[in-house]
Design an enzyme around this catalytic site. Structure first.
Site, mmCIF file in Angstrom:
data_model
loop_
_atom_site.group_PDB
_atom_site.id
_atom_site.type_symbol
_atom_site.label_atom_id
_atom_site.label_comp_id
_atom_site.label_asym_id
_atom_site.label_seq_id
_atom_site.Cartn_x
_atom_site.Cartn_y
_atom_site.Cartn_z
ATOM 1 N N ASP A 135 0.662 -1.072 0.056
ATOM 2 C CA ASP A 135 -0.247 0.313 -0.029
ATOM 3 C C ASP A 135 0.998 1.119 0.224
ATOM 4 O O ASP A 135 1.169 1.596 1.249
ATOM 5 C CB ASP A 135 -0.621 -0.055 0.712
ATOM 6 C CG ASP A 135 -2.204 -0.888 0.854
ATOM 7 O OD1 ASP A 135 -2.462 -1.970 0.180
ATOM 8 O OD2 ASP A 135 -2.930 -0.911 1.599
ATOM 9 N N TYR A 175 -1.422 5.125 -2.408
ATOM 10 C CA TYR A 175 -3.175 5.346 -1.599
ATOM 11 C C TYR A 175 -3.631 6.000 -3.161
ATOM 12 O O TYR A 175 -4.415 7.361 -2.925
ATOM 13 C CB TYR A 175 -3.588 5.575 -0.347
ATOM 14 C CG TYR A 175 -3.481 4.440 0.483
ATOM 15 C CD1 TYR A 175 -4.468 4.182 0.558
ATOM 16 C CD2 TYR A 175 -2.116 4.343 0.738
ATOM 17 C CE1 TYR A 175 -4.784 3.507 1.642
ATOM 18 C CE2 TYR A 175 -2.025 3.468 1.953
ATOM 19 C CZ TYR A 175 -3.384 2.819 2.579
ATOM 20 O OH TYR A 175 -2.680 1.909 3.398
ATOM 21 N N ASN A 212 -3.608 -4.354 -0.949
ATOM 22 C CA ASN A 212 -4.701 -4.049 -1.685
ATOM 23 C C ASN A 212 -5.192 -2.724 -2.729
ATOM 24 O O ASN A 212 -5.228 -2.579 -4.048
ATOM 25 C CB ASN A 212 -5.601 -4.095 -0.695
ATOM 26 C CG ASN A 212 -6.286 -3.667 0.561
ATOM 27 O OD1 ASN A 212 -4.617 -2.975 0.911
ATOM 28 N ND2 ASN A 212 -6.808 -2.639 0.418
ATOM 29 N N HIS A 216 1.829 -8.345 2.276
ATOM 30 C CA HIS A 216 1.280 -7.725 3.047
ATOM 31 C C HIS A 216 -0.070 -7.810 4.519
ATOM 32 O O HIS A 216 -0.063 -7.329 5.394
ATOM 33 C CB HIS A 216 0.386 -6.952 1.929
ATOM 34 C CG HIS A 216 -0.731 -5.542 2.177
ATOM 35 N ND1 HIS A 216 0.005 -4.189 2.535
ATOM 36 C CD2 HIS A 216 -1.847 -5.269 2.222
ATOM 37 C CE1 HIS A 216 -0.901 -3.466 2.811
ATOM 38 N NE2 HIS A 216 -2.201 -4.120 2.652
ATOM 39 N N HIS A 266 -9.670 -6.212 9.931
ATOM 40 C CA HIS A 266 -9.058 -7.005 8.598
ATOM 41 C C HIS A 266 -8.935 -8.568 9.558
ATOM 42 O O HIS A 266 -7.780 -9.046 8.982
ATOM 43 C CB HIS A 266 -7.758 -6.935 7.961
ATOM 44 C CG HIS A 266 -7.916 -5.735 6.544
ATOM 45 N ND1 HIS A 266 -8.999 -5.136 5.809
ATOM 46 C CD2 HIS A 266 -6.880 -4.348 7.601
ATOM 47 C CE1 HIS A 266 -8.470 -4.376 5.842
ATOM 48 N NE2 HIS A 266 -8.037 -3.306 6.542
ATOM 49 N N HIS A 325 -1.427 -3.451 6.262
ATOM 50 C CA HIS A 325 -2.875 -3.647 5.702
ATOM 51 C C HIS A 325 -3.355 -3.036 6.950
ATOM 52 O O HIS A 325 -4.546 -2.539 6.850
ATOM 53 C CB HIS A 325 -3.003 -5.171 5.774
ATOM 54 C CG HIS A 325 -4.274 -4.918 4.638
ATOM 55 N ND1 HIS A 325 -4.536 -4.676 3.666
ATOM 56 C CD2 HIS A 325 -5.191 -6.620 5.105
ATOM 57 C CE1 HIS A 325 -6.003 -4.609 3.465
ATOM 58 N NE2 HIS A 325 -6.110 -5.975 4.413
ATOM 59 N N VAL A 326 -3.084 -3.524 8.338
ATOM 60 C CA VAL A 326 -3.948 -3.317 9.546
ATOM 61 C C VAL A 326 -3.295 -2.367 10.244
ATOM 62 O O VAL A 326 -2.080 -1.858 10.009
ATOM 63 C CB VAL A 326 -3.699 -4.191 10.470
ATOM 64 C CG1 VAL A 326 -4.492 -3.626 12.103
ATOM 65 C CG2 VAL A 326 -4.880 -5.297 10.470
ATOM 66 N N HIS A 327 -3.976 -1.106 10.368
ATOM 67 C CA HIS A 327 -3.307 0.305 10.466
ATOM 68 C C HIS A 327 -3.018 0.873 11.802
ATOM 69 O O HIS A 327 -3.655 0.687 12.488
ATOM 70 C CB HIS A 327 -4.156 1.252 10.188
ATOM 71 C CG HIS A 327 -4.688 1.423 8.053
ATOM 72 N ND1 HIS A 327 -5.605 2.232 7.230
ATOM 73 C CD2 HIS A 327 -4.113 0.353 7.112
ATOM 74 C CE1 HIS A 327 -5.290 2.053 6.252
ATOM 75 N NE2 HIS A 327 -3.976 1.186 6.224
#
Length: 651
Positions: A285, A288, A318, A405, A415, A442-444
């Protein structure tokens, strides 16, 4: 060249660190009480750090061939890709020049090597793939301005009324249908394909291939049309030959889910400050852009401050490839992987040796178990991964790092268990190969697992490091942790930051996660239903969130020491393949699972001695400091203005 550190010195330095607050018992997991603002606006397209105009303010003459968005990507042993963008194609015969730099040498007398390059460009339809691009969360500073979309879509300003592409567009409602704002959130709307203003033209993307590089050597390079006389980088360290008694340390900077906000800029500032980093690992990612192609250009400009001197390796997230497929072409064109040198048929999975580590990267969206109903191949990722792991020689690259990711171990509702199918298909393979670290995004938020296998703490398992907190505009997932905290979870915090992984030698490594805080609430959005946030400090340069009162706002918050012991964990001794020189070739046969020859035996004995010394000292110091530890833990749990500093020892 970095010198190796002995286990004793490593432990002493770790415990004596000025900002180390506590050594935590191995079974205690920490959920940080720190609460960070939930999101940050994307940097405006006119921001000098993003706009081409800002880059050219001090330049004179024709700018069409001036390089921008420069970044370095390892291409194979002794090889490097230099990627940059220009407004127009360069003349035939132009080359990138480079040479090994030695302090004190006369630059005018050196002999420069030359590298040719290939160039390409692409067109892309302008779309919105995520409602976040224009939604209220971002406040008045959004990645895409709705008025710009309206202007582009309104072909009535130039098209004839009887033309097939004639449209009268008055406001946002004529561009964005009302139903688009509801779930499912990841869906795309595009400006009409037959509107020429709806097609984005990329710059010319140039890729040069530098070869013959010596590991750890310092290089200068010059790009055609550049206003800089030269740029520079350190080539990643080579993997040492089997039988070497001492290895220099290898350092990785780690980021993920970056985007392009003030926080992103601060994260890149963090990485730029890691002057000893050999390679940047990005867990996916990147930009964005989310369907709006110019955001790939602005990301490249923002990241150049780091990536034109620090070689970087990427895996697809993603937002890079799977959002309706809108970003895949941009990602693969601009960020080539070293897949060809690692025997891979696809840029989606690759491996590369850096000093003490064999690094593997693959896409979370590649099939791990096939065939699927419409697949054209039977899980080629898995077949390649099995083959690549057999090439690892632990006497050459004692550590194995895998990057993808979507995390397998994540205790956030965001997620949660999203990649369970891939975990079931691949975890046993990675465990039996003795993989040491898995890096995810992926997980912020940030989360570090203990060594784990099949959801159970396992001293011979893999340590999973989730670093999906690089600054993106969607914000961190700080308020959605599952309770109770799983036994495999060592530390978690819903904030933004970057990581640093140092492999000191064949048996010891240290990890740090450094929080970055840069914004605070300043008002409400134009819709009045959510707060929006502005940078603090000098335009985000000296940044600190209002609720972070510590002196460590940009310092390490979580630390861990890792000991690799092939005697206690035989899977960590698996790997007697041919090593990097034969990557992708058939591995040397070995049924024992142990390194072949005297080199492997020597390493095993050294590992046992080092581990014994380390364990004895660690437990002695822990017993002496028990009262202090208990007091600090109680103080940490109160959450009254203290920043949790977690120093953990994984054995």
């Amino acid at each position: 060249t970095k010198a190796p550190m002995s286990p004793l010195l490593l432990l002493i330095a770790f415990l004596a660190s000025a900002d180390a607050a506590v050594v935590v018992e191995r079974h205690v997991g920490i959920s940080s009480a720190f609460s960070r603002p939930p999101a940050h606006p994307a940097l405006d397209l006119t921001d000098p750090r993003l706009s081409r105009r800002g880059l050219l303010e001090d330049a004179a003459g024709d700018h069409s061939s001036q390089p921008e968005q420069v970044h370095l990507l390892p291409a194979g042993p002794g090889a490097m890709h230099v990627v940059w963008a220009t407004r127009s194609a360069l003349d035939d015969g132009t080359v990138v020049k480079y040479h090994k730099h030695v302090d004190g040498e006369d630059e005018t007398a050196v002999k420069w090597a030359e590298a040719t390059f290939t160039s390409t460009a692409y067109t892309a339809q302008i779309c919105l793939a995520e409602s976040q691009s224009v939604s209220a969360t971002m406040g008045p500073r959004t990645p895409v301005r709705v008025e710009d979309l309206v202007a582009l879509a309104n072909t009535s300003t130039w098209a004839e009324p009887d033309a097939a592409n004639y449209r009268v567009i008055k406001d946002a409602d004529d561009v964005i249908p009302s139903g688009w704002w509801g779930p499912p959130w990841s869906k795309a709307i595009c400006l009409a394909y037959n509107n020429p203003d709806a097609q984005y033209q990329s710059p010319i993307i140039n890729v040069a291939h530098l070869t013959g590089l010596e590991g750890d050597a310092h290089y200068h390079y010059a790009i055609p049309g550049d206003t800089k006389t030269h740029r520079h980088f350190d080539a990643p360290p080579d993997s040492l030959e089997a039988g070497k008694e001492a290895h220099a340390s290898t350092v990785f900077a780690v980021v993920g889910d970056t985007g392009q906000t003030e926080v992103t800029a601060a994260v890149f500032e963090h990485v730029a400050g890691m002057e000893d980093a050999d390679v940047l690992l990005h867990t996916g990612d990147l930009s964005y852009a989310d369907g709006f192609p110019p955001r790939w250009d602005t990301f490249g400009r923002l990241a150049e401050v780091v990536m034109d001197r620090l070689p970087s390796l990427f895996v697809a997230g993603n937002h890079d490839v799977s959002t309706n497929g809108l970003e895949s072409q941009a990602y693969h064109t601009r960020y080539p992987s070293p897949h060809r040198s690692s025997g891979s048929a696809s840029p989606e999975w690759w491996s590369f040796d850096v000093g003490l580590a064999h690094v593997i990267g693959f896409s979370s969206y590649a099939s791990s178990k096939g065939p699927g109903a419409f697949d054209g191949a039977d899980a080629p990722l898995t077949r390649w991964l099995e083959k690549d792991l057999k090439t690892v020689n632990r006497a050459i690259t004692p550590w194995i790092i895998v990057v993808f990711h979507v995390p397998w171990y994540n205790s956030n509702h965001g997620h949660f268990k999203e990649a369970e199918r891939a975990r079931i298909a691949l975890e046993k393979l990675l465990y039996e190969a003795g993989v040491d670290f898995v890096l995810n995004g992926h997980v912020h938020s940030y989360e570090r697992s203990r060594a784990v296998y099949d959801y159970q703490p396992n001293e011979c398992g893999i340590s999973h490091l989730v670093v999906g907190d690089g600054g993106n505009y969607e914000g961190p997932y700080g308020g959605s942790w599952t309770e109770p905290q799983p036994t495999w979870s060592a530390f978690r915090e819903g904030s933004f930051g970057a990581g640093r992984l140092e492999l000191h030698n064949a048996t010891h490594a240290t990890w740090e996660w450094r929080r970055t805080t840069c914004v605070e609430a300043t008002g409400t959005t134009e819709f009045g239903n959510r707060p929006w946030f502005a940078p603090t400090g000098d335009g985000g340069v000296n940044c600190k969130s209002s609720n972070d009162i510590s002196a460590q706002a940009m310092e390490a918050v979580d630390r861990a020491v890792f000991v690799r012991d092939p005697i206690a964990c035989p899977n960590r001794g698996v790997g007697s393949g041919p090593g990097p020189a034969s990557s992708g070739a058939a591995p040397a046969s070995s049924d024992s699972g142990e390194p072949d020859g005297d080199a492997g035996a020597g390493e095993t004995a050294a590992s046992a001695t080092a581990a014994a010394v380390f364990l004895g000292i660690a437990w002695a110091v822990t017993l002496v400091a028990l009262a202090y530890v208990y007091a600090q833990l109680r103080k940490e749990r109160t959450g009254k203005g203290f920043v949790i500093m977690n120093d953990d020892i994984e054995l």
